[in-house]
Design a protein around this motif. Sequence first.
Motif, PDB file in Angstrom:
ATOM      1  N   ALA A  52       0.896  -1.201   0.167  1.00 30.12           N
ATOM      2  CA  ALA A  52      -0.088   0.084  -0.022  1.00 30.12           C
ATOM      3  C   ALA A  52       0.839   1.233  -0.029  1.00 30.12           C
ATOM      4  N   VAL A  53       0.145   2.385  -0.212  1.00 27.42           N
ATOM      5  CA  VAL A  53       0.939   3.631  -0.401  1.00 27.42           C
ATOM      6  C   VAL A  53       0.301   4.824   0.340  1.00 27.42           C
ATOM      7  N   SER A  54       1.313   5.478   0.942  1.00 28.28           N
ATOM      8  CA  SER A  54       0.751   6.872   1.864  1.00 28.28           C
ATOM      9  C   SER A  54       1.455   7.901   1.280  1.00 28.28           C
ATOM     10  N   ILE A  55       0.678   8.923   0.881  1.00 31.59           N
ATOM     11  CA  ILE A  55       1.334  10.175   0.469  1.00 31.59           C
ATOM     12  C   ILE A  55       0.758  11.323   1.278  1.00 31.59           C
ATOM     13  N   GLY A  56       1.909  12.054   1.498  1.00 29.80           N
ATOM     14  CA  GLY A  56       1.651  13.482   2.237  1.00 29.80           C
ATOM     15  C   GLY A  56       1.909  14.274   1.206  1.00 29.80           C
ATOM     16  N   TYR A  57       0.667  14.972   1.285  1.00 25.49           N
ATOM     17  CA  TYR A  57       0.380  16.043   0.015  1.00 25.49           C
ATOM     18  C   TYR A  57       0.585  17.616   0.615  1.00 25.49           C
ATOM     19  N   PRO A  58       1.349  18.284  -0.024  1.00 27.98           N
ATOM     20  CA  PRO A  58       1.457  19.642   0.556  1.00 27.98           C
ATOM     21  C   PRO A  58       0.247  20.839   0.196  1.00 27.98           C
ATOM     22  N   GLY A  59      -0.666  20.332   0.873  1.00 30.27           N
ATOM     23  CA  GLY A  59      -1.821  21.343   0.599  1.00 30.27           C
ATOM     24  C   GLY A  59      -3.217  20.599   1.320  1.00 30.27           C
ATOM     25  N   ILE A  67      -7.737  18.843  -2.826  1.00 27.76           N
ATOM     26  CA  ILE A  67      -8.481  19.883  -3.347  1.00 27.76           C
ATOM     27  C   ILE A  67      -8.003  21.059  -3.765  1.00 27.76           C
ATOM     28  N   ILE A  68      -6.869  21.381  -3.477  1.00 27.79           N
ATOM     29  CA  ILE A  68      -6.437  22.539  -4.039  1.00 27.79           C
ATOM     30  C   ILE A  68      -4.890  22.414  -4.701  1.00 27.79           C
ATOM     31  N   GLU A  69      -4.504  22.678  -5.876  1.00 30.40           N
ATOM     32  CA  GLU A  69      -3.223  22.814  -6.430  1.00 30.40           C
ATOM     33  C   GLU A  69      -2.182  23.190  -5.413  1.00 30.40           C
ATOM     34  N   PRO A  70      -1.136  22.522  -5.310  1.00 29.94           N
ATOM     35  CA  PRO A  70       0.018  23.236  -4.325  1.00 29.94           C
ATOM     36  C   PRO A  70       0.725  24.369  -4.907  1.00 29.94           C
ATOM     37  N   VAL A  71       1.184  25.170  -3.800  1.00 30.65           N
ATOM     38  CA  VAL A  71       1.612  26.320  -4.209  1.00 30.65           C
ATOM     39  C   VAL A  71       2.778  26.348  -5.025  1.00 30.65           C
ATOM     40  N   HIS A  72       3.910  25.429  -4.348  1.00 28.45           N
ATOM     41  CA  HIS A  72       5.098  25.379  -4.630  1.00 28.45           C
ATOM     42  C   HIS A  72       5.659  24.295  -6.009  1.00 28.45           C
ATOM     43  N   LEU A  73       4.388  23.519  -6.477  1.00 30.34           N
ATOM     44  CA  LEU A  73       4.604  22.610  -7.385  1.00 30.34           C
ATOM     45  C   LEU A  73       4.025  23.047  -8.542  1.00 30.34           C
ATOM     46  N   GLY A  74       4.160  21.976  -9.695  1.00 34.81           N
ATOM     47  CA  GLY A  74       3.504  22.092 -10.853  1.00 34.81           C
ATOM     48  C   GLY A  74       1.902  21.769 -10.579  1.00 34.81           C
ATOM     49  N   THR A  75       1.089  21.609 -11.873  1.00 31.44           N
ATOM     50  CA  THR A  75      -0.279  21.504 -11.726  1.00 31.44           C
ATOM     51  C   THR A  75      -0.947  20.195 -11.941  1.00 31.44           C
ATOM     52  N   GLY A  76      -1.882  19.714 -11.932  1.00 33.02           N
ATOM     53  CA  GLY A  76      -2.600  18.509 -12.110  1.00 33.02           C
ATOM     54  C   GLY A  76      -2.781  17.496 -11.006  1.00 33.02           C
ATOM     55  N   ILE A  93      -3.083  12.301   2.492  1.00 32.99           N
ATOM     56  CA  ILE A  93      -3.101  13.216   3.694  1.00 32.99           C
ATOM     57  C   ILE A  93      -2.228  14.345   3.792  1.00 32.99           C
ATOM     58  N   ASN A  94      -2.647  15.405   4.163  1.00 35.26           N
ATOM     59  CA  ASN A  94      -1.872  16.647   4.267  1.00 35.26           C
ATOM     60  C   ASN A  94      -0.371  16.359   4.706  1.00 35.26           C
ATOM     61  N   ASP A  95       0.587  16.879   4.161  1.00 35.93           N
ATOM     62  CA  ASP A  95       2.074  16.548   4.730  1.00 35.93           C
ATOM     63  C   ASP A  95       2.399  16.763   6.094  1.00 35.93           C
ATOM     64  N   ALA A  96       1.576  18.061   6.442  1.00 34.47           N
ATOM     65  CA  ALA A  96       1.883  18.237   7.909  1.00 34.47           C
ATOM     66  C   ALA A  96       1.291  17.375   8.576  1.00 34.47           C
ATOM     67  N   ALA A  97      -0.095  17.170   8.411  1.00 42.43           N
ATOM     68  CA  ALA A  97      -0.701  16.061   9.106  1.00 42.43           C
ATOM     69  C   ALA A  97      -0.118  14.707   9.271  1.00 42.43           C
ATOM     70  N   MET A  98       0.598  14.186   8.056  1.00 40.37           N
ATOM     71  CA  MET A  98       1.277  12.873   8.141  1.00 40.37           C
ATOM     72  C   MET A  98       2.491  13.096   9.084  1.00 40.37           C
ATOM     73  N   GLN A  99       3.278  14.246   9.033  1.00 41.27           N
ATOM     74  CA  GLN A  99       4.447  14.252  10.080  1.00 41.27           C
ATOM     75  C   GLN A  99       3.941  14.432  11.480  1.00 41.27           C
ATOM     76  N   ALA A 100       2.661  15.176  11.791  1.00 40.81           N
ATOM     77  CA  ALA A 100       2.205  15.335  13.107  1.00 40.81           C
ATOM     78  C   ALA A 100       1.885  13.826  13.790  1.00 40.81           C
ATOM     79  N   LEU A 101       1.126  13.254  12.888  1.00 39.29           N
ATOM     80  CA  LEU A 101       0.854  11.732  13.026  1.00 39.29           C
ATOM     81  C   LEU A 101       2.007  11.020  13.675  1.00 39.29           C
ATOM     82  N   GLY A 102       3.200  11.189  13.115  1.00 38.96           N
ATOM     83  CA  GLY A 102       4.148  10.508  13.338  1.00 38.96           C
ATOM     84  C   GLY A 102       4.845  10.838  14.684  1.00 38.96           C
TER      85      GLY A 102
END
Length: 228
Positions: A52-59, A67-76, A93-102
């Motif tokens: 399985a895969v977990s992704i921490g997303y910066p947004g 639900i919103i394109e990231p500020v510092h990356l490309g689009t899509g 999951i939001n990247d900060a939330a993933m680090q918080a969880l850990g």
Amino acid sequence: MRILVIDVGGTHVKVLATGHKERVEISSGPKMTPTKMVAAVRAATRDWKYDAVSIGYPGPVARGRPIIEPVHLGTGWVGFDFKKPFERPVKIINDAAMQALGSYQGGRMLFLGLGTGLGSALIVDNVLEPLELAHLPYKKGRSYEDYVGLAGLKRRGKKRWQHHVAEVVQQLKAAMQVEYVVLGGGNARLLKKLPQGTRLGSNRDAFQGGYRLWKKLYCGATHERFVH
């Protein structure tokens, strides 16, 4: 279960999986699209085995999708089907939330990620709530992120940046009424003295959060309750 954890950042994409000790770092930036990210991760981990895969997303993420394109990356990123190219179950999951969880050790905790931007998440009695504090007004018409993100560090220098980090921590700690604050993100290590009531997060917290993500139980539409 073997988990592949992907921590997507504005400067690097960091990757680790169950059973591996060394993480892989892939350069990101404003041209990094989800298609390029997936291709780079798959190439770098072609010999890794995971279920399985977990992704921490910066947004912001809602119901497991950006639900919103990231500020510092490309689009899509919004609407991209990550499950198809990975051919595995995927949780985002939001990247900060993933680090918080850990990094969570019980009670009421605020996590602040000092990286390219400012990530934030709140955990109260095992209930995780991702936050979006970065663009709230702070001083002189500028946001928290403008002062304590990477741009603020470069603009004002390390000494003044550290002063604002301490001030922001105390403001948000009081506002959220938390017992402690964890400071994570790549720039947290630059702090010579930690603000009162804080502790430094570990570089591996995001990956630990990605592993824990598959152990949690959902609780309501927006909150997430997890178990260790």
